[in-house]
Design an enzyme around this catalytic site. Structure first.
Site, PDB file in Angstrom:
ATOM      1  N   PHE A 153      17.522  29.387  26.988  1.00  0.00           N
ATOM      2  CA  PHE A 153      16.737  28.853  25.867  1.00  0.00           C
ATOM      3  C   PHE A 153      17.087  29.529  24.539  1.00  0.00           C
ATOM      4  CE2 PHE A 153      14.220  28.381  29.752  1.00  0.00           C
ATOM      5  CZ  PHE A 153      13.995  27.013  29.743  1.00  0.00           C
TER       6      PHE A 153
ATOM      7  N   ASP B 262      37.607  32.542  30.627  1.00  0.00           N
ATOM      8  CA  ASP B 262      37.835  31.380  29.763  1.00  0.00           C
ATOM      9  C   ASP B 262      39.275  30.947  29.934  1.00  0.00           C
ATOM     10  OD1 ASP B 262      35.986  30.342  27.119  1.00  0.00           O
ATOM     11  OD2 ASP B 262      38.044  29.612  27.308  1.00  0.00           O
TER      12      ASP B 262
ATOM     13  N   LYS C 166      41.410  32.493  22.539  1.00  0.00           N
ATOM     14  CA  LYS C 166      40.034  32.991  22.493  1.00  0.00           C
ATOM     15  C   LYS C 166      39.921  34.297  23.289  1.00  0.00           C
ATOM     16  CE  LYS C 166      35.630  30.695  22.633  1.00  0.00           C
ATOM     17  NZ  LYS C 166      34.855  29.677  23.324  1.00  0.00           N
TER      18      LYS C 166
ATOM     19  N   CYS D  41      22.464  21.557  20.117  1.00  0.00           N
ATOM     20  CA  CYS D  41      21.568  21.282  21.248  1.00  0.00           C
ATOM     21  C   CYS D  41      20.655  20.077  21.052  1.00  0.00           C
ATOM     22  CB  CYS D  41      20.717  22.518  21.536  1.00  0.00           C
ATOM     23  SG  CYS D  41      21.694  23.856  22.215  1.00  0.00           S
TER      24      CYS D  41
ATOM     25  N   ARG E 290      27.807  22.266  13.540  1.00  0.00           N
ATOM     26  CA  ARG E 290      27.755  21.075  14.394  1.00  0.00           C
ATOM     27  C   ARG E 290      26.495  20.260  14.104  1.00  0.00           C
ATOM     28  NH1 ARG E 290      28.912  23.750  20.107  1.00  0.00           N
ATOM     29  NH2 ARG E 290      28.055  25.555  19.033  1.00  0.00           N
TER      30      ARG E 290
HETATM   31  C1  UDX Z   1      17.580  25.131  19.980  1.00  0.00           C
HETATM   32  C2  UDX Z   1      16.396  25.621  20.803  1.00  0.00           C
HETATM   33  O1  UDX Z   1      15.431  26.234  19.934  1.00  0.00           O
HETATM   34  C3  UDX Z   1      16.849  26.594  21.894  1.00  0.00           C
HETATM   35  O2  UDX Z   1      15.750  26.950  22.701  1.00  0.00           O
HETATM   36  C4  UDX Z   1      17.917  25.903  22.729  1.00  0.00           C
HETATM   37  O3  UDX Z   1      18.416  26.781  23.713  1.00  0.00           O
HETATM   38  C5  UDX Z   1      19.061  25.409  21.858  1.00  0.00           C
HETATM   39  O4  UDX Z   1      18.553  24.560  20.835  1.00  0.00           O
HETATM   40  P1  UDX Z   1      19.057  26.151  18.001  1.00  0.00           P
HETATM   41  O5  UDX Z   1      19.796  24.843  17.973  1.00  0.00           O
HETATM   42  O6  UDX Z   1      19.838  27.402  17.957  1.00  0.00           O
HETATM   43  O7  UDX Z   1      18.121  26.256  19.300  1.00  0.00           O
HETATM   44  O8  UDX Z   1      18.120  26.186  16.702  1.00  0.00           O
HETATM   45  P2  UDX Z   1      16.594  26.035  16.322  1.00  0.00           P
HETATM   46  O9  UDX Z   1      16.175  27.259  15.628  1.00  0.00           O
HETATM   47  O10 UDX Z   1      15.789  25.590  17.452  1.00  0.00           O
HETATM   48  O11 UDX Z   1      16.695  24.880  15.229  1.00  0.00           O
HETATM   49  C6  UDX Z   1      17.245  23.596  15.531  1.00  0.00           C
HETATM   50  C7  UDX Z   1      17.225  22.709  14.318  1.00  0.00           C
HETATM   51  O12 UDX Z   1      15.897  22.322  13.995  1.00  0.00           O
HETATM   52  C8  UDX Z   1      17.784  23.336  13.044  1.00  0.00           C
HETATM   53  O13 UDX Z   1      18.565  22.366  12.362  1.00  0.00           O
HETATM   54  C9  UDX Z   1      16.558  23.704  12.244  1.00  0.00           C
HETATM   55  O14 UDX Z   1      16.799  23.745  10.862  1.00  0.00           O
HETATM   56  C10 UDX Z   1      15.626  22.569  12.627  1.00  0.00           C
HETATM   57  N1  UDX Z   1      14.192  22.895  12.490  1.00  0.00           N
HETATM   58  C11 UDX Z   1      13.634  23.857  13.282  1.00  0.00           C
HETATM   59  C12 UDX Z   1      13.404  22.189  11.598  1.00  0.00           C
HETATM   60  O15 UDX Z   1      13.886  21.298  10.883  1.00  0.00           O
HETATM   61  N2  UDX Z   1      12.065  22.488  11.530  1.00  0.00           N
HETATM   62  C13 UDX Z   1      11.476  23.426  12.309  1.00  0.00           C
HETATM   63  O16 UDX Z   1      10.264  23.611  12.182  1.00  0.00           O
HETATM   64  C14 UDX Z   1      12.287  24.137  13.199  1.00  0.00           C
END
Ligand code: UDX
Length: 466
Positions: A151, A30, A35, A280, A347
Protein backbone atom coordinates in the site's frame (compact mmCIF):
# COMPACT_ATOMS: atom_id res chain seq x y z
CA UNK A 1 14.75 -15.31 6.29
CA UNK A 2 16.18 -15.60 2.78
CA UNK A 3 14.09 -13.62 0.33
CA UNK A 4 14.15 -13.09 -3.44
CA UNK A 5 12.36 -10.06 -4.84
CA UNK A 6 11.69 -10.18 -8.58
CA UNK A 7 11.51 -6.70 -10.10
CA UNK A 8 13.37 -3.60 -8.98
CA UNK A 9 10.65 -1.08 -9.77
CA UNK A 10 9.04 1.10 -7.12
CA UNK A 11 7.53 -1.68 -5.07
CA UNK A 12 10.32 -4.22 -5.62
CA UNK A 13 13.18 -1.92 -4.75
CA UNK A 14 11.53 -0.38 -1.71
CA UNK A 15 10.46 -3.82 -0.45
CA UNK A 16 13.99 -5.19 -0.99
CA UNK A 17 15.61 -2.35 0.93
CA UNK A 18 13.05 -2.55 3.74
CA UNK A 19 13.24 -6.35 4.10
CA UNK A 20 17.02 -5.97 4.43
CA UNK A 21 16.39 -3.26 7.02
CA UNK A 22 14.21 -5.73 8.96
CA UNK A 23 17.15 -8.15 9.07
CA UNK A 24 16.44 -10.49 6.16
CA UNK A 25 18.87 -11.64 3.46
CA UNK A 26 17.54 -10.24 0.20
CA UNK A 27 18.37 -10.81 -3.47
CA UNK A 28 16.67 -8.32 -5.75
CA UNK A 29 16.38 -9.60 -9.33
CA UNK A 30 15.91 -7.58 -12.49
CA UNK A 31 16.41 -8.44 -16.15
CA UNK A 32 17.39 -4.90 -17.15
CA UNK A 33 21.20 -4.94 -17.14
CA UNK A 34 21.53 -1.14 -17.12
CA UNK A 35 19.26 -0.78 -14.13
CA UNK A 36 21.10 -3.52 -12.27
CA UNK A 37 24.50 -1.99 -13.01
CA UNK A 38 23.27 1.37 -11.69
CA UNK A 39 21.95 -0.25 -8.51
CA UNK A 40 25.21 -2.12 -7.97
CA UNK A 41 27.15 1.13 -8.52
CA UNK A 42 25.15 2.62 -5.68
CA UNK A 43 22.73 4.79 -7.59
CA UNK A 44 19.10 5.17 -6.54
CA UNK A 45 16.91 5.19 -9.66
CA UNK A 46 13.89 6.83 -8.01
CA UNK A 47 13.41 9.97 -5.96
CA UNK A 48 12.34 8.53 -2.62
CA UNK A 49 13.03 9.75 0.89
CA UNK A 50 15.28 7.44 3.00
CA UNK A 51 15.77 4.98 0.14
CA UNK A 52 19.35 6.10 -0.64
CA UNK A 53 20.23 5.68 3.06
CA UNK A 54 18.74 2.18 3.25
CA UNK A 55 20.40 1.09 0.01
CA UNK A 56 23.74 2.45 1.16
CA UNK A 57 23.44 0.65 4.48
CA UNK A 58 22.50 -2.78 3.13
CA UNK A 59 23.87 -2.98 -0.41
CA UNK A 60 26.48 -5.70 -0.73
CA UNK A 61 25.65 -6.86 2.81
CA UNK A 62 22.13 -8.13 3.38
CA UNK A 63 20.94 -6.77 0.03
CA UNK A 64 22.33 -8.16 -3.23
CA UNK A 65 21.31 -7.51 -6.82
CA UNK A 66 21.23 -10.21 -9.47
CA UNK A 67 20.21 -10.84 -13.07
CA UNK A 68 19.61 -14.52 -12.42
CA UNK A 69 16.12 -15.39 -11.27
CA UNK A 70 16.87 -19.14 -10.98
CA UNK A 71 19.85 -18.50 -8.71
CA UNK A 72 17.89 -16.09 -6.55
CA UNK A 73 14.99 -18.55 -6.26
CA UNK A 74 17.28 -21.42 -5.31
CA UNK A 75 18.97 -19.32 -2.64
CA UNK A 76 15.67 -18.19 -1.07
CA UNK A 77 12.70 -19.69 0.72
CA UNK A 78 10.30 -16.89 -0.23
CA UNK A 79 9.99 -15.23 -3.66
CA UNK A 80 8.18 -11.90 -3.91
CA UNK A 81 6.91 -11.07 -7.39
CA UNK A 82 6.99 -7.32 -7.93
CA UNK A 83 7.09 -7.02 -11.70
CA UNK A 84 5.00 -4.54 -13.67
CA UNK A 85 1.33 -5.12 -14.45
CA UNK A 86 0.78 -2.33 -16.99
CA UNK A 87 -2.71 -1.52 -18.25
CA UNK A 88 -3.83 -2.92 -21.58
CA UNK A 89 -5.93 -0.84 -23.93
CA UNK A 90 -9.05 -2.50 -22.56
CA UNK A 91 -8.24 -1.30 -19.01
CA UNK A 92 -7.39 -4.68 -17.57
CA UNK A 93 -3.90 -5.45 -16.29
CA UNK A 94 -1.36 -7.11 -18.57
CA UNK A 95 -0.20 -10.09 -16.52
CA UNK A 96 2.23 -11.52 -19.04
CA UNK A 97 5.28 -10.54 -16.94
CA UNK A 98 3.76 -12.20 -13.88
CA UNK A 99 3.12 -15.35 -15.91
CA UNK A 100 6.66 -15.42 -17.31
CA UNK A 101 8.11 -15.05 -13.81
CA UNK A 102 5.82 -17.79 -12.44
CA UNK A 103 7.06 -20.14 -15.16
CA UNK A 104 10.66 -19.37 -14.42
CA UNK A 105 10.18 -19.82 -10.67
CA UNK A 106 8.54 -23.21 -11.33
CA UNK A 107 11.58 -24.29 -13.33
CA UNK A 108 13.96 -23.22 -10.57
CA UNK A 109 12.40 -24.88 -7.52
CA UNK A 110 14.82 -26.82 -5.32
CA UNK A 111 12.51 -27.42 -2.36
CA UNK A 112 9.43 -25.78 -0.84
CA UNK A 113 9.01 -22.07 -1.66
CA UNK A 114 6.39 -19.46 -0.96
CA UNK A 115 5.61 -17.36 -4.01
CA UNK A 116 4.19 -13.98 -3.00
CA UNK A 117 2.30 -11.58 -5.25
CA UNK A 118 3.41 -8.09 -4.32
CA UNK A 119 2.42 -6.34 -7.55
CA UNK A 120 -1.15 -5.10 -7.72
CA UNK A 121 -2.99 -7.88 -9.51
CA UNK A 122 -6.63 -8.78 -10.10
CA UNK A 123 -8.49 -11.37 -8.09
CA UNK A 124 -7.76 -14.93 -9.27
CA UNK A 125 -4.10 -14.14 -10.08
CA UNK A 126 -2.81 -16.34 -7.28
CA UNK A 127 -4.82 -19.20 -8.76
CA UNK A 128 -3.40 -18.52 -12.20
CA UNK A 129 0.14 -18.45 -10.81
CA UNK A 130 -0.46 -21.80 -9.11
CA UNK A 131 -1.86 -23.26 -12.31
CA UNK A 132 0.96 -21.98 -14.52
CA UNK A 133 3.54 -23.31 -12.09
CA UNK A 134 1.91 -26.74 -12.07
CA UNK A 135 1.59 -26.73 -15.85
CA UNK A 136 5.32 -25.99 -15.97
CA UNK A 137 6.01 -29.10 -13.92
CA UNK A 138 6.15 -27.84 -10.32
CA UNK A 139 4.65 -30.22 -7.74
CA UNK A 140 1.78 -28.82 -5.66
CA UNK A 141 3.59 -29.78 -2.45
CA UNK A 142 6.67 -27.75 -3.42
CA UNK A 143 5.13 -24.31 -3.30
CA UNK A 144 2.31 -22.09 -2.09
CA UNK A 145 1.10 -18.83 -3.54
CA UNK A 146 0.28 -15.93 -1.23
CA UNK A 147 -1.07 -12.45 -1.88
CA UNK A 148 0.61 -9.70 0.14
CA UNK A 149 -0.50 -6.39 -1.38
CA UNK A 150 1.61 -3.31 -0.95
CA UNK A 151 0.00 0.00 0.00
CA UNK A 152 3.00 2.32 -0.16
CA UNK A 153 2.69 5.80 -1.61
CA UNK A 154 5.37 7.36 -3.74
CA UNK A 155 7.40 9.95 -1.90
CA UNK A 156 6.78 8.29 1.47
CA UNK A 157 7.32 4.71 0.33
CA UNK A 158 9.94 3.72 2.91
CA UNK A 159 7.96 5.16 5.85
CA UNK A 160 4.78 3.56 4.53
CA UNK A 161 6.50 0.19 4.31
CA UNK A 162 8.07 0.28 7.75
CA UNK A 163 5.14 2.01 9.50
CA UNK A 164 2.16 0.53 7.65
CA UNK A 165 -1.48 1.05 8.61
CA UNK A 166 -1.81 -2.71 8.19
CA UNK A 167 -0.09 -5.70 6.66
CA UNK A 168 -2.40 -7.94 4.66
CA UNK A 169 -1.43 -11.56 4.19
CA UNK A 170 -3.76 -13.51 1.95
CA UNK A 171 -2.84 -17.16 2.24
CA UNK A 172 -4.81 -20.32 1.71
CA UNK A 173 -2.16 -22.51 3.37
CA UNK A 174 -1.25 -22.41 7.04
CA UNK A 175 2.42 -23.14 6.33
CA UNK A 176 2.79 -20.20 3.92
CA UNK A 177 0.87 -17.87 6.26
CA UNK A 178 3.30 -18.75 9.07
CA UNK A 179 6.35 -17.96 6.93
CA UNK A 180 4.96 -14.60 5.86
CA UNK A 181 4.14 -13.74 9.46
CA UNK A 182 7.73 -14.47 10.38
CA UNK A 183 8.98 -12.07 7.71
CA UNK A 184 6.86 -9.26 9.08
CA UNK A 185 7.30 -10.17 12.76
CA UNK A 186 9.75 -7.30 13.42
CA UNK A 187 6.92 -4.90 12.50
CA UNK A 188 3.93 -6.79 13.93
CA UNK A 189 5.72 -7.64 17.19
CA UNK A 190 7.32 -4.21 17.36
CA UNK A 191 10.93 -5.39 17.76
CA UNK A 192 12.08 -3.34 14.77
CA UNK A 193 10.75 -0.14 16.33
CA UNK A 194 12.38 -0.88 19.67
CA UNK A 195 15.77 -1.60 18.12
CA UNK A 196 15.83 1.04 15.37
CA UNK A 197 14.11 3.98 17.03
CA UNK A 198 14.86 7.14 15.12
CA UNK A 199 16.58 5.59 12.08
CA UNK A 200 13.57 6.17 9.87
CA UNK A 201 11.53 8.72 11.80
CA UNK A 202 8.14 7.58 13.00
CA UNK A 203 5.47 9.36 10.96
CA UNK A 204 2.71 11.12 12.93
CA UNK A 205 -0.18 8.78 13.73
CA UNK A 206 1.88 5.64 13.08
CA UNK A 207 0.32 2.46 14.41
CA UNK A 208 2.90 0.57 16.43
CA UNK A 209 3.19 -2.38 16.32
CA UNK A 210 1.82 -2.81 12.83
CA UNK A 211 -1.54 -4.50 12.53
CA UNK A 212 -1.68 -7.84 10.76
CA UNK A 213 -4.71 -8.92 8.75
CA UNK A 214 -4.89 -12.55 7.66
CA UNK A 215 -7.26 -13.33 4.82
CA UNK A 216 -7.76 -15.71 1.93
CA UNK A 217 -5.65 -15.02 -1.17
CA UNK A 218 -8.67 -13.79 -3.13
CA UNK A 219 -9.76 -11.40 -0.38
CA UNK A 220 -6.25 -9.94 -0.24
CA UNK A 221 -6.26 -9.39 -3.99
CA UNK A 222 -9.59 -7.61 -3.69
CA UNK A 223 -8.43 -5.55 -0.70
CA UNK A 224 -5.76 -3.93 -2.84
CA UNK A 225 -8.04 -3.02 -5.75
CA UNK A 226 -10.90 -1.96 -3.46
CA UNK A 227 -8.58 0.24 -1.33
CA UNK A 228 -7.24 2.14 -4.28
CA UNK A 229 -10.67 2.47 -5.87
CA UNK A 230 -12.11 3.78 -2.61
CA UNK A 231 -9.36 6.39 -2.22
CA UNK A 232 -9.89 7.48 -5.82
CA UNK A 233 -13.61 7.63 -5.07
CA UNK A 234 -12.97 9.99 -2.15
CA UNK A 235 -10.97 12.29 -4.42
CA UNK A 236 -13.56 12.28 -7.20
CA UNK A 237 -16.32 12.79 -4.64
CA UNK A 238 -14.74 15.89 -3.16
CA UNK A 239 -13.98 17.18 -6.65
CA UNK A 240 -17.62 16.76 -7.60
CA UNK A 241 -18.59 18.58 -4.38
CA UNK A 242 -16.09 21.31 -5.32
CA UNK A 243 -17.92 21.79 -8.59
CA UNK A 244 -21.18 22.28 -6.72
CA UNK A 245 -19.39 24.72 -4.38
CA UNK A 246 -18.30 26.76 -7.38
CA UNK A 247 -21.88 26.89 -8.63
CA UNK A 248 -23.27 28.21 -5.33
CA UNK A 249 -20.31 30.24 -4.04
CA UNK A 250 -19.51 27.90 -1.17
CA UNK A 251 -15.98 26.92 -0.12
CA UNK A 252 -14.91 23.29 -0.63
CA UNK A 253 -12.15 23.57 1.99
CA UNK A 254 -14.78 24.40 4.60
CA UNK A 255 -17.03 21.62 3.35
CA UNK A 256 -14.16 19.10 3.40
CA UNK A 257 -13.32 20.08 6.96
CA UNK A 258 -16.94 19.79 7.97
CA UNK A 259 -17.41 16.33 6.54
CA UNK A 260 -13.87 15.05 7.20
CA UNK A 261 -14.10 15.62 10.94
CA UNK A 262 -16.77 12.94 11.06
CA UNK A 263 -14.52 10.06 12.07
CA UNK A 264 -16.54 7.69 9.92
CA UNK A 265 -15.50 9.72 6.86
CA UNK A 266 -12.02 10.93 7.82
CA UNK A 267 -10.13 14.02 6.69
CA UNK A 268 -7.62 12.44 4.38
CA UNK A 269 -8.01 12.26 0.61
CA UNK A 270 -10.55 15.03 0.59
CA UNK A 271 -8.29 17.57 -1.09
CA UNK A 272 -10.06 18.99 -4.11
CA UNK A 273 -7.97 19.83 -7.15
CA UNK A 274 -7.22 18.79 -10.70
CA UNK A 275 -7.67 15.13 -9.84
CA UNK A 276 -5.52 12.11 -9.23
CA UNK A 277 -2.75 10.70 -11.41
CA UNK A 278 0.17 8.37 -10.85
CA UNK A 279 0.96 4.79 -11.63
CA UNK A 280 -1.73 3.29 -9.39
CA UNK A 281 -5.11 4.98 -9.15
CA UNK A 282 -5.82 5.42 -12.89
CA UNK A 283 -4.61 1.90 -13.65
CA UNK A 284 -6.21 0.18 -10.69
CA UNK A 285 -9.65 1.76 -10.94
CA UNK A 286 -9.82 0.73 -14.61
CA UNK A 287 -8.48 -2.74 -13.84
CA UNK A 288 -10.93 -3.24 -10.97
CA UNK A 289 -13.83 -2.27 -13.23
CA UNK A 290 -12.62 -4.70 -15.84
CA UNK A 291 -12.19 -7.56 -13.34
CA UNK A 292 -15.61 -6.94 -11.83
CA UNK A 293 -17.20 -7.01 -15.25
CA UNK A 294 -15.40 -10.22 -16.16
CA UNK A 295 -16.67 -11.79 -12.96
CA UNK A 296 -20.22 -10.86 -13.91
CA UNK A 297 -20.72 -7.65 -11.92
CA UNK A 298 -20.90 -4.36 -13.75
CA UNK A 299 -19.53 -1.66 -11.41
CA UNK A 300 -20.58 1.67 -12.99
CA UNK A 301 -19.56 3.62 -9.90
CA UNK A 302 -15.94 2.97 -10.87
CA UNK A 303 -16.52 4.45 -14.32
CA UNK A 304 -17.97 7.56 -12.68
CA UNK A 305 -14.80 8.01 -10.58
CA UNK A 306 -12.79 8.08 -13.80
CA UNK A 307 -15.23 10.41 -15.54
CA UNK A 308 -15.15 12.99 -12.72
CA UNK A 309 -11.35 12.77 -12.62
CA UNK A 310 -11.05 13.43 -16.37
CA UNK A 311 -13.55 16.25 -16.18
CA UNK A 312 -11.52 17.98 -13.47
CA UNK A 313 -8.63 18.59 -15.87
CA UNK A 314 -10.99 19.99 -18.50
CA UNK A 315 -12.62 22.28 -15.96
CA UNK A 316 -9.20 23.60 -14.99
CA UNK A 317 -8.44 24.46 -18.62
CA UNK A 318 -11.73 26.29 -18.79
CA UNK A 319 -10.65 28.31 -15.74
CA UNK A 320 -7.41 29.28 -17.47
CA UNK A 321 -9.40 30.34 -20.50
CA UNK A 322 -11.85 32.34 -18.42
CA UNK A 323 -9.09 34.10 -16.49
CA UNK A 324 -7.00 34.95 -19.55
CA UNK A 325 -9.74 35.58 -22.10
CA UNK A 326 -7.69 34.44 -25.11
CA UNK A 327 -5.01 31.78 -24.96
CA UNK A 328 -3.19 31.96 -28.26
CA UNK A 329 0.29 33.43 -27.79
CA UNK A 330 0.00 33.65 -24.00
CA UNK A 331 3.02 32.79 -21.91
CA UNK A 332 2.18 30.64 -18.91
CA UNK A 333 4.34 29.87 -15.90
CA UNK A 334 3.58 26.34 -14.73
CA UNK A 335 4.60 25.09 -11.31
CA UNK A 336 4.61 21.31 -11.18
CA UNK A 337 5.07 18.43 -13.59
CA UNK A 338 4.95 15.43 -11.24
CA UNK A 339 1.57 13.84 -10.53
CA UNK A 340 1.94 14.89 -6.89
CA UNK A 341 4.53 16.57 -4.68
CA UNK A 342 7.51 14.66 -3.32
CA UNK A 343 8.13 12.51 -6.37
CA UNK A 344 9.75 12.75 -9.80
CA UNK A 345 7.08 10.45 -11.27
CA UNK A 346 5.09 11.91 -14.15
CA UNK A 347 3.00 8.87 -15.03
CA UNK A 348 -0.61 9.89 -15.72
CA UNK A 349 0.21 13.32 -14.31
CA UNK A 350 -2.71 15.75 -14.63
CA UNK A 351 -0.07 18.49 -14.95
CA UNK A 352 1.32 17.05 -18.17
CA UNK A 353 -2.13 16.59 -19.62
CA UNK A 354 -2.98 20.21 -18.92
CA UNK A 355 0.35 21.44 -20.32
CA UNK A 356 -0.22 19.46 -23.54
CA UNK A 357 -3.66 21.04 -23.95
CA UNK A 358 -2.24 24.52 -23.37
CA UNK A 359 0.49 23.92 -25.92
CA UNK A 360 -2.07 22.73 -28.44
CA UNK A 361 -3.90 26.03 -27.88
CA UNK A 362 -0.68 27.78 -28.89
CA UNK A 363 0.36 29.01 -25.48
CA UNK A 364 4.03 28.95 -24.57
CA UNK A 365 4.88 27.31 -21.26
CA UNK A 366 7.74 27.88 -18.83
CA UNK A 367 7.64 25.04 -16.35
CA UNK A 368 9.34 24.39 -13.05
CA UNK A 369 9.38 21.22 -10.97
CA UNK A 370 11.91 20.41 -8.23
CA UNK A 371 12.36 16.80 -9.39
CA UNK A 372 10.43 15.83 -12.50
CA UNK A 373 11.86 18.14 -15.18
CA UNK A 374 14.20 15.61 -16.72
CA UNK A 375 11.45 13.05 -17.10
CA UNK A 376 9.01 15.59 -18.52
CA UNK A 377 11.57 16.78 -21.06
CA UNK A 378 11.61 13.30 -22.54
CA UNK A 379 7.89 13.19 -23.23
CA UNK A 380 6.63 16.73 -23.89
CA UNK A 381 7.29 18.43 -27.17
CA UNK A 382 6.34 21.90 -28.28
CA UNK A 383 6.78 25.44 -27.08
CA UNK A 384 7.93 24.62 -23.57
CA UNK A 385 11.05 25.65 -21.67
CA UNK A 386 12.12 24.81 -18.14
CA UNK A 387 13.02 27.24 -15.37
CA UNK A 388 15.46 26.85 -12.48
CA UNK A 389 12.96 28.03 -9.88
CA UNK A 390 9.40 29.34 -9.58
CA UNK A 391 10.51 32.97 -9.86
CA UNK A 392 12.37 32.44 -13.11
CA UNK A 393 9.26 30.72 -14.49
CA UNK A 394 7.11 33.70 -13.53
CA UNK A 395 9.17 36.33 -15.38
CA UNK A 396 6.94 38.01 -17.95
CA UNK A 397 4.26 35.30 -17.75
CA UNK A 398 0.61 36.12 -18.29
CA UNK A 399 -0.38 33.88 -15.38
CA UNK A 400 1.09 31.46 -12.87
CA UNK A 401 -0.48 27.98 -12.80
CA UNK A 402 0.03 25.63 -9.84
CA UNK A 403 -0.44 22.02 -10.92
CA UNK A 404 1.43 19.94 -8.32
CA UNK A 405 1.26 20.12 -4.53
CA UNK A 406 4.98 20.46 -3.81
CA UNK A 407 5.45 21.88 -0.31
CA UNK A 408 7.65 24.69 -1.64
CA UNK A 409 4.88 25.90 -3.94
CA UNK A 410 2.75 26.66 -0.90
CA UNK A 411 5.39 29.01 0.50
CA UNK A 412 6.22 31.32 -2.40
CA UNK A 413 7.25 34.94 -1.97
CA UNK A 414 4.00 36.17 -3.48
CA UNK A 415 5.00 39.82 -3.65
CA UNK A 416 7.99 38.81 -5.71
CA UNK A 417 5.88 36.56 -7.92
CA UNK A 418 3.45 39.42 -8.47
CA UNK A 419 6.23 41.79 -9.44
CA UNK A 420 7.54 39.32 -12.02
CA UNK A 421 4.25 38.41 -13.68
CA UNK A 422 2.85 40.39 -16.57
CA UNK A 423 -0.69 39.92 -15.28
CA UNK A 424 -1.15 39.34 -11.54
CA UNK A 425 -3.03 36.08 -12.04
CA UNK A 426 -2.53 32.82 -10.13
CA UNK A 427 -4.59 29.77 -11.10
CA UNK A 428 -4.15 27.11 -8.47
CA UNK A 429 -5.14 23.54 -9.29
CA UNK A 430 -4.17 22.31 -5.82
CA UNK A 431 -5.69 24.92 -3.49
CA UNK A 432 -2.33 25.65 -1.87
CA UNK A 433 -3.24 29.18 -0.73
CA UNK A 434 -6.04 30.68 1.26
CA UNK A 435 -8.22 33.22 -0.52
CA UNK A 436 -7.43 35.75 2.21
CA UNK A 437 -3.68 35.54 1.55
CA UNK A 438 -4.14 36.10 -2.15
CA UNK A 439 -6.56 38.92 -1.54
CA UNK A 440 -4.01 40.63 0.68
CA UNK A 441 -1.34 40.23 -1.99
CA UNK A 442 -3.60 41.80 -4.59
CA UNK A 443 -3.58 38.79 -6.88
CA UNK A 444 -6.39 37.56 -9.06
CA UNK A 445 -6.68 34.07 -7.65
CA UNK A 446 -8.60 31.19 -9.19
CA UNK A 447 -8.71 27.86 -7.34
CA UNK A 448 -10.89 24.75 -7.13
CA UNK A 449 -14.25 24.75 -5.34
CA UNK A 450 -13.81 28.29 -4.01
CA UNK A 451 -14.90 31.68 -5.25
CA UNK A 452 -12.37 33.53 -7.38
CA UNK A 453 -10.52 36.36 -5.68
CA UNK A 454 -11.05 39.23 -8.07
CA UNK A 455 -8.74 42.21 -8.32
CA UNK A 456 -11.68 44.47 -7.61
CA UNK A 457 -12.29 42.97 -4.19
CA UNK A 458 -8.60 43.02 -3.34
CA UNK A 459 -8.49 46.69 -4.17
CA UNK A 460 -11.64 47.24 -2.13
CA UNK A 461 -10.15 45.47 0.86
CA UNK A 462 -6.92 47.47 0.56
CA UNK A 463 -9.00 50.65 0.60
CA UNK A 464 -10.99 49.41 3.57
CA UNK A 465 -7.76 48.91 5.48
CA UNK A 466 -6.56 52.44 4.75
C1 UDX B 1 -1.56 5.45 -4.13
C2 UDX B 1 -2.10 4.88 -2.82
O1 UDX B 1 -2.23 5.94 -1.86
C3 UDX B 1 -1.18 3.77 -2.29
O2 UDX B 1 -1.75 3.20 -1.14
C4 UDX B 1 -1.03 2.72 -3.38
O3 UDX B 1 -0.15 1.71 -2.97
C5 UDX B 1 -0.52 3.35 -4.68
O4 UDX B 1 -1.39 4.41 -5.07
P1 UDX B 1 0.37 7.17 -4.80
O5 UDX B 1 -0.06 7.00 -6.22
O6 UDX B 1 1.82 7.13 -4.49
O7 UDX B 1 -0.31 6.07 -3.85
O8 UDX B 1 -0.12 8.62 -4.33
P2 UDX B 1 -1.24 9.27 -3.42
O9 UDX B 1 -0.58 10.08 -2.39
O10 UDX B 1 -2.22 8.28 -2.97
O11 UDX B 1 -1.90 10.27 -4.47
C6 UDX B 1 -2.48 9.81 -5.69
C7 UDX B 1 -3.03 10.96 -6.49
O12 UDX B 1 -4.18 11.50 -5.87
C8 UDX B 1 -2.07 12.14 -6.66
O13 UDX B 1 -2.17 12.62 -7.99
C9 UDX B 1 -2.57 13.17 -5.67
O14 UDX B 1 -2.24 14.48 -6.04
C10 UDX B 1 -4.06 12.91 -5.73
N1 UDX B 1 -4.80 13.32 -4.52
C11 UDX B 1 -4.56 12.69 -3.33
C12 UDX B 1 -5.76 14.31 -4.60
O15 UDX B 1 -6.01 14.88 -5.67
N2 UDX B 1 -6.46 14.64 -3.46
C13 UDX B 1 -6.26 14.02 -2.27
O16 UDX B 1 -6.94 14.38 -1.31
C14 UDX B 1 -5.27 13.03 -2.20
Amino acid sequence: MKIAVVGSGYVGLVASACFAELGHEVICVDNDPEKLAALVRGETPIHEQYLPELLARHRGQRLKFSASLPEAVRASSVVFVAVGTPPRETGDADLSYVEAVAREIAQSLNGYKVVVEKSTVPVYTSEWIRRVMQLTGAKAADFDVVSNPEFLREGTAVSDFLYPDRIVIGADSERAAQILQEIYAPLTKGTYYARSAGVIPEPPGAKIPAQLILTSAKSAELIKHASNAFLALKISFINAVANVCEAVDADVEQVALGIGTDSRIGKRFLRAGIGYGGSCFPKDVAAFRSVARECGYDFPMLQEIIRVNDEQRKRFLKKVRTALWTLRGKRLAVLGLAYKGGTDDIRESPALDIIRSLLSEQCSVVAYDPAATERAQQVITGDITYAEDPYQAAVGADALLILTDWEGFAALDLARIKSLLRYPIVIDGRNLYSRETMQKEGLLYVSVGRATVELESSRASALAKE
